[in-house]
Design a protein around this motif. Sequence first.
Motif, PDB file in Angstrom:
ATOM      1  N   LEU A  12     -38.727  72.111   2.846  1.00  0.00           N
ATOM      2  CA  LEU A  12     -38.526  70.760   2.328  1.00  0.00           C
ATOM      3  C   LEU A  12     -38.274  70.788   0.830  1.00  0.00           C
ATOM      4  N   VAL A  13     -39.026  71.608   0.129  1.00  0.00           N
ATOM      5  CA  VAL A  13     -38.823  71.725  -1.311  1.00  0.00           C
ATOM      6  C   VAL A  13     -37.477  72.375  -1.595  1.00  0.00           C
ATOM      7  N   ALA A  14     -37.150  73.430  -0.863  1.00  0.00           N
ATOM      8  CA  ALA A  14     -35.913  74.171  -1.107  1.00  0.00           C
ATOM      9  C   ALA A  14     -34.666  73.326  -0.903  1.00  0.00           C
ATOM     10  N   VAL A  15     -34.695  72.420   0.045  1.00  0.00           N
ATOM     11  CA  VAL A  15     -33.497  71.604   0.301  1.00  0.00           C
ATOM     12  C   VAL A  15     -33.584  70.242  -0.364  1.00  0.00           C
ATOM     13  N   PRO A  84     -23.627  71.654   8.848  1.00  0.00           N
ATOM     14  CA  PRO A  84     -23.658  70.850   7.630  1.00  0.00           C
ATOM     15  C   PRO A  84     -25.076  70.665   7.067  1.00  0.00           C
ATOM     16  N   LEU A  85     -26.051  71.372   7.627  1.00  0.00           N
ATOM     17  CA  LEU A  85     -27.426  71.287   7.163  1.00  0.00           C
ATOM     18  C   LEU A  85     -27.945  72.701   6.940  1.00  0.00           C
ATOM     19  N   PRO A  86     -28.980  72.872   6.111  1.00  0.00           N
ATOM     20  CA  PRO A  86     -29.514  74.219   5.876  1.00  0.00           C
ATOM     21  C   PRO A  86     -30.113  74.819   7.151  1.00  0.00           C
ATOM     22  N   VAL A  87     -29.812  76.083   7.374  1.00  0.00           N
ATOM     23  CA  VAL A  87     -30.368  76.820   8.511  1.00  0.00           C
ATOM     24  C   VAL A  87     -31.243  77.931   7.928  1.00  0.00           C
ATOM     25  N   ILE A  88     -32.509  77.900   8.296  1.00  0.00           N
ATOM     26  CA  ILE A  88     -33.499  78.824   7.756  1.00  0.00           C
ATOM     27  C   ILE A  88     -33.879  79.820   8.845  1.00  0.00           C
ATOM     28  N   CYS A 109     -27.951  83.132   7.310  1.00  0.00           N
ATOM     29  CA  CYS A 109     -28.730  81.951   6.916  1.00  0.00           C
ATOM     30  C   CYS A 109     -28.943  81.934   5.406  1.00  0.00           C
ATOM     31  N   PRO A 110     -28.806  80.763   4.784  1.00  0.00           N
ATOM     32  CA  PRO A 110     -28.967  80.693   3.332  1.00  0.00           C
ATOM     33  C   PRO A 110     -30.399  80.913   2.850  1.00  0.00           C
ATOM     34  N   LEU A 111     -31.364  80.760   3.744  1.00  0.00           N
ATOM     35  CA  LEU A 111     -32.761  80.994   3.402  1.00  0.00           C
ATOM     36  C   LEU A 111     -33.390  81.769   4.548  1.00  0.00           C
ATOM     37  N   ALA A 112     -34.170  82.804   4.211  1.00  0.00           N
ATOM     38  CA  ALA A 112     -34.801  83.622   5.248  1.00  0.00           C
ATOM     39  C   ALA A 112     -36.246  83.907   4.863  1.00  0.00           C
TER      40      ALA A 112
END
Length: 137
Positions: A12-15, A84-88, A109-112
Amino acid sequence: MKRLRSLLGMALVAVGVTASAQSASVGRLIEIDGPIGPALAWHVSRALERAAADKAPFVILRIDTPGGLDTAMRDMIQAILAAPLPVIAYVAPEGARAASAGTYILYACPLAAMAPATNLGAATPIPMSRGQRATSA
C-alpha cells in the motif's frame, strides 16, 4: 499470515494507496502453487484482468513453483507486464520456491518479496566436458 499482512501494508505504501477499514478497494491475491502450465497461465491472466476491471489497487502473486512450460511462463509474463496495476511477487510460505519459470515470473513483477527460508533460481544442466551428457536434477 502476519507476514502477508506486513507485505500488504508495504505494498500500500509502495503504490501510494491509502486504505481504510471502510475502503471497498483492496488488493487481490493470486496463488501460483505447483507447476506452470497453460491452465495456470489462463487463470493468472483472467485474474489480473478481473482485478483491473474491479479497480483493485494491486495484486500479489504468491508463488511456490518448481517451474514449468516456457510458453505458459511467457503468457503469464505478458499478462503481468500488460497489467494496469502493480503486480507484486511474493514467494511463500516458508520452504517455498520460485524455481525455473517461477524465477522469470518473479523478475517480471515490479516489486518482489520472499518469506524467510524460501528460495529462487533457474538453472540448466550443462555438460562439463565434451564427452559428458547433461542430466537433469
